[in-house]
Design an enzyme around this catalytic site. Structure first.
Site, PDB file in Angstrom:
ATOM      1  N   GLY A 159      52.631  20.032  51.402  1.00  0.00           N
ATOM      2  CA  GLY A 159      53.921  20.195  51.666  1.00  0.00           C
ATOM      3  C   GLY A 159      53.968  21.414  51.533  1.00  0.00           C
ATOM      4  O   GLY A 159      53.319  22.672  51.509  1.00  0.00           O
ATOM      5  N   GLY A 160      55.445  21.695  52.415  1.00  0.00           N
ATOM      6  CA  GLY A 160      56.598  23.109  52.346  1.00  0.00           C
ATOM      7  C   GLY A 160      54.902  23.926  53.427  1.00  0.00           C
ATOM      8  O   GLY A 160      55.653  25.001  53.747  1.00  0.00           O
ATOM      9  N   ILE A 176      53.828  20.972  43.917  1.00  0.00           N
ATOM     10  CA  ILE A 176      54.637  20.056  43.361  1.00  0.00           C
ATOM     11  C   ILE A 176      55.998  20.969  43.625  1.00  0.00           C
ATOM     12  O   ILE A 176      56.566  22.241  43.707  1.00  0.00           O
ATOM     13  CB  ILE A 176      55.077  20.608  42.348  1.00  0.00           C
ATOM     14  CG1 ILE A 176      53.020  18.902  41.660  1.00  0.00           C
ATOM     15  CG2 ILE A 176      56.163  19.643  41.501  1.00  0.00           C
ATOM     16  CD1 ILE A 176      53.313  19.291  40.617  1.00  0.00           C
ATOM     17  N   GLY A 177      56.913  20.259  44.094  1.00  0.00           N
ATOM     18  CA  GLY A 177      58.234  20.627  44.549  1.00  0.00           C
ATOM     19  C   GLY A 177      58.925  22.270  46.218  1.00  0.00           C
ATOM     20  O   GLY A 177      59.579  21.976  46.293  1.00  0.00           O
ATOM     21  N   GLY A 203      40.546  41.386  60.814  1.00  0.00           N
ATOM     22  CA  GLY A 203      39.150  42.275  60.305  1.00  0.00           C
ATOM     23  C   GLY A 203      38.306  42.450  61.664  1.00  0.00           C
ATOM     24  O   GLY A 203      39.002  42.221  62.559  1.00  0.00           O
ATOM     25  N   CYS A 209      62.449  17.619  49.249  1.00  0.00           N
ATOM     26  CA  CYS A 209      62.021  17.773  48.142  1.00  0.00           C
ATOM     27  C   CYS A 209      63.015  18.367  47.572  1.00  0.00           C
ATOM     28  O   CYS A 209      63.337  19.377  47.471  1.00  0.00           O
ATOM     29  CB  CYS A 209      60.746  17.765  47.822  1.00  0.00           C
ATOM     30  SG  CYS A 209      60.424  17.949  46.348  1.00  0.00           S
ATOM     31  N   GLY A 227      59.082  41.630  60.579  1.00  0.00           N
ATOM     32  CA  GLY A 227      58.729  40.870  61.174  1.00  0.00           C
ATOM     33  C   GLY A 227      59.100  39.854  62.652  1.00  0.00           C
ATOM     34  O   GLY A 227      58.580  39.199  63.413  1.00  0.00           O
ATOM     35  N   ARG A 251      55.656   6.357  42.943  1.00  0.00           N
ATOM     36  CA  ARG A 251      55.137   7.761  43.338  1.00  0.00           C
ATOM     37  C   ARG A 251      55.995   9.245  42.176  1.00  0.00           C
ATOM     38  O   ARG A 251      54.976   9.560  41.661  1.00  0.00           O
ATOM     39  CB  ARG A 251      55.758   8.542  44.214  1.00  0.00           C
ATOM     40  CG  ARG A 251      55.440   9.532  44.959  1.00  0.00           C
ATOM     41  CD  ARG A 251      55.234   9.669  46.350  1.00  0.00           C
ATOM     42  NE  ARG A 251      54.429  11.213  46.790  1.00  0.00           N
ATOM     43  CZ  ARG A 251      54.950  12.432  46.620  1.00  0.00           C
ATOM     44  NH1 ARG A 251      56.191  12.867  46.068  1.00  0.00           N
ATOM     45  NH2 ARG A 251      53.541  13.165  46.447  1.00  0.00           N
ATOM     46  N   GLY A 299      62.359  11.435  52.300  1.00  0.00           N
ATOM     47  CA  GLY A 299      61.524  11.687  50.995  1.00  0.00           C
ATOM     48  C   GLY A 299      61.121  10.432  50.580  1.00  0.00           C
ATOM     49  O   GLY A 299      61.547   9.495  50.573  1.00  0.00           O
ATOM     50  N   ARG A 341      56.713  16.668  57.017  1.00  0.00           N
ATOM     51  CA  ARG A 341      58.010  17.394  58.297  1.00  0.00           C
ATOM     52  C   ARG A 341      57.296  17.249  59.543  1.00  0.00           C
ATOM     53  O   ARG A 341      57.829  17.475  60.619  1.00  0.00           O
ATOM     54  CB  ARG A 341      59.146  18.227  57.974  1.00  0.00           C
ATOM     55  CG  ARG A 341      59.615  18.412  59.021  1.00  0.00           C
ATOM     56  CD  ARG A 341      60.407  19.991  58.424  1.00  0.00           C
ATOM     57  NE  ARG A 341      58.904  21.463  58.499  1.00  0.00           N
ATOM     58  CZ  ARG A 341      59.023  21.821  59.798  1.00  0.00           C
ATOM     59  NH1 ARG A 341      59.961  21.091  60.859  1.00  0.00           N
ATOM     60  NH2 ARG A 341      57.939  22.424  59.862  1.00  0.00           N
TER      61      ARG A 341
HETATM   62  P1  IMP Z   1      56.454  18.515  54.063  1.00  0.00           P
HETATM   63  O1  IMP Z   1      55.675  18.871  54.930  1.00  0.00           O
HETATM   64  O2  IMP Z   1      57.114  20.168  53.656  1.00  0.00           O
HETATM   65  O3  IMP Z   1      58.168  17.966  54.982  1.00  0.00           O
HETATM   66  O4  IMP Z   1      56.305  17.606  53.230  1.00  0.00           O
HETATM   67  C1  IMP Z   1      55.399  16.781  52.576  1.00  0.00           C
HETATM   68  C2  IMP Z   1      55.119  16.266  51.513  1.00  0.00           C
HETATM   69  O5  IMP Z   1      55.570  16.229  50.619  1.00  0.00           O
HETATM   70  C3  IMP Z   1      54.539  14.964  50.889  1.00  0.00           C
HETATM   71  O6  IMP Z   1      53.213  14.708  51.693  1.00  0.00           O
HETATM   72  C4  IMP Z   1      54.537  14.725  49.676  1.00  0.00           C
HETATM   73  O7  IMP Z   1      54.163  15.091  48.551  1.00  0.00           O
HETATM   74  C5  IMP Z   1      56.340  15.352  49.494  1.00  0.00           C
HETATM   75  N1  IMP Z   1      56.887  14.330  48.968  1.00  0.00           N
HETATM   76  C6  IMP Z   1      57.603  13.218  49.227  1.00  0.00           C
HETATM   77  N2  IMP Z   1      58.668  12.282  49.600  1.00  0.00           N
HETATM   78  C7  IMP Z   1      58.750  13.289  48.235  1.00  0.00           C
HETATM   79  C8  IMP Z   1      60.230  12.936  47.914  1.00  0.00           C
HETATM   80  O8  IMP Z   1      61.257  12.660  47.822  1.00  0.00           O
HETATM   81  N3  IMP Z   1      60.546  14.008  47.002  1.00  0.00           N
HETATM   82  C9  IMP Z   1      59.717  15.393  47.132  1.00  0.00           C
HETATM   83  N4  IMP Z   1      57.954  15.705  47.568  1.00  0.00           N
HETATM   84  C10 IMP Z   1      58.045  14.281  48.499  1.00  0.00           C
END
Ligand code: IMP
Length: 504
Positions: free
Chosen positions: A359-360, A313-314, A20, A319, A487, A418, A407, A382
């Site tokens: 996550g992710g 989630i996921g 922008g 994960c 990219g 959990r 994990g 991570r």
């Molecule tokens: P990362 O930053 O992508 O490594 O994701 C970390 C997040 O993965 C954590 O904050 C949790 O929400 C999730 N997590 C942690 N341990 C596990 C697992 O064993 N299975 C699935 N998700 C997990």
């Protein structure tokens, strides 16, 4: 028939920010990354805000007391992992609250009848050249002297010589009382040209050491996250099983905020846990909940009284939930949907409930995307696992240094709470996470600074000096698979073939 969403769920990599207008006022040095951590009413200030929008994951391989101190120093917060005994988790929280920057508990101590050989061995093991001598050889024994590199010459002495014969004895040491402030301690260090000042209690027992260099470090952290008593702030994970015992212990230890750690937050177990906390502590104990991935889940937890809500989630790097159970949602879509619900809830009730993208996050720019899409802060596992400060081993794998990262749903962590869905069955019936290595990346401080420099720069490209301004002004576009190729570096022969690694 099942409800089918019209649109596919998408990930961060499928989006780009479109710049922008940025005025000459819009420069990275002026960007503030301050962001709310807990719910607040319209027109009021949140009780707790983060100075940077980063928290570390509630995981054994990420968040212990050492990580918590390092991250709070930079302005973020760690959530100490809950998959350990109540006593050891509370002890970690207490260690963070007791930590005073610049005041060091000596981890390398001598007894007077030890020898020069012992000194050299300890120096090799700990890397410290300053070692207090106490009557019982502990960090809190009666102070009898100090040994530094200036007290011995290996070439001229027998290694059997006793510490008592070459240490600088107590009567020649400058010391100060245990309650001396860091400023005064530093003045004494300067006045007496010392490298190290021992602090002692009224019985002459050692309490802390203050080193000249640590005072300088302390002054370099303007964003550090401190409570009203100038102690570092720290969070802690809880579960929906043993909260009646765990919560009081964590509160007693001084945890500033709690978070229910669960792979699935849209559940009665979470609302029961929050109700129990409200019944026993009112609003004086702050608790986040999650994880959810849609508007319904958000509203449920907001109405249950969660202070912030985690989304995701996921999508975590370790994960395998989506493979094992076939549930989850692309992280970008989940954030966009939940952020919309958060804004609607705010319009309706005047209560703002912060959301956290959990996550992710693979590239630094994913943080900016998560914030632009509506997250108030992000949780990373991570990312932080790669640093010196994470609790895991640094190992050499085929010539490259790596850190271990596993994990909470892996067989190694066995954090069955959990993934618990109630009932009498306890234990992990199948794995939802893996045990892995991540490339070692050095110190948290340097990496966080580099990451946030990118975030701030992109915010300026979008004309935003604050996170709320970014959310308002950001323009996002979906990218086609061919524009993803465009990219990266393309149609050139790269000289350095090292794979492109940002924070990966
Ligand atoms: P990362 O930053 O992508 O490594 O994701 C970390 C997040 O993965 C954590 O904050 C949790 O929400 C999730 N997590 C942690 N341990 C596990 C697992 O064993 N299975 C699935 N998700 C997990």
């Amino acid at each position: 028939m099942a409800y089918i969403f019209d649109e596919p769920s998408r990930t961060f990599n499928e989006y780009l920010l479109v710049p922008g207008y940025s005025s000459s006022e819009c420069i990275p040095e002026r960007v503030s990354l301050k962001t709310p951590l807990v719910r607040y009413r319209k027109g009021e200030e949140p009780e707790i805000s983060l100075s940077i929008p980063m928290v570390s994951a509630i995981m054994q391989s990420v968040s212990d007391d050492k990580m918590a101190v390092a991250l709070a120093t930079e302005g973020g917060m760690s959530f100490i992992f809950g998959s350990q005994s109540i006593e050891s988790q509370a002890a970690m929280v207490r260690a963070v609250k007791d930590y005073k920057a610049g005041f060091v508990k000596s981890d390398c101590n001598l007894k007077p009848d030890m020898t020069l050989a012992d000194v050299l061995e300890l120096k090799e093991e700990y890397g410290h050249s300053t070692m207090p001598v106490t009557d019982d050889g502990t960090a809190t024994g009666k102070l009898l002297g100090i040994v530094t590199g200036r007290d011995y010459r290996v070439s001229r002495m027998e290694t059997t010589e006793k510490v008592a014969d070459f240490m600088t004895p107590r009567e020649h040491l400058v010391t100060a009382p245990a309650d001396t402030s860091l400023k005064i301690a530093n003045d004494i260090i300067w006045d007496h040209k010392l490298n190290c000042l021992p602090l002692v209690d009224e019985d002459d027992h050692l309490v802390n050491l203050v080193f000249r260099k640590d005072y300088d470090t302390h002054k370099e952290n303007p964003l550090e996250l401190l409570d009203d008593h100038k102690r570092y702030m720290v969070g802690a994970g809880i579960n929906t099983r043993d909260y009646a015992e765990r919560v009081p212990a964590l509160v007693e230890a001084g945890a500033d905020v709690l978070c229910i750690d669960s792979s699935e937050g849209y559940s009665e177990w979470q609302s029961r846990t929050i109700s129990w906390i409200r019944d026993h502590y009112g609003d004086s104990v702050r608790v986040g909940a999650g994880n959810v991935v849609d508007a319904e889940g958000f509203r449920f937890l907001a109405e249950a009284g969660a202070d912030f809500i985690k989304v995701g989630i996921g999508g975590g790097s370790i994960c395998i939930t989506r493979e094992q159970k076939g549930i989850g949602r692309g992280q970008a879509t989940a954030i966009i949907d939940v952020a919309r619900a958060r804004d609607e809830y705010f319009d309706e009730t005047g209560i703002y409930v912060p959301i956290c993208s959990d996550g992710g996050i693979v590239y630094d720019h994913h943080i900016t995307l998560a914030l632009a899409m509506g997250s108030d802060f992000v949780m990373l596992g991570r990312y932080f696992a790669r640093f010196d400060e994470s609790p895991t081993n640094k190992v050499n794998v085929n010539g490259t240094y790596m850190k271990e990262y596993w994990g909470e749903g892996s067989a190694r962590a066995r954090n069955w709470q959990r993934y618990d869905l109630g009932g009498s069955k306890k234990g992990l019936t199948f794995e939802e996470g893996v045990d892995s290595y991540v490339p070692y990346a050095g110190s948290l401080k340097d990496n966080v600074a580099a990451t946030l420099a990118k975030v701030k720069s992109t915010m300026c490209n979008c004309g935003a000096l604050t996170i709320p301004e970014l959310k308002e002004k950001a323009k996002l576009t979906l990218v086609s698979s061919t524009s993803i190729v465009e990219g990266g570096a393309h149609d050139v022969l790269q000289k350095d073939k090292t794979p492109y690694v940002t924070n990966a």
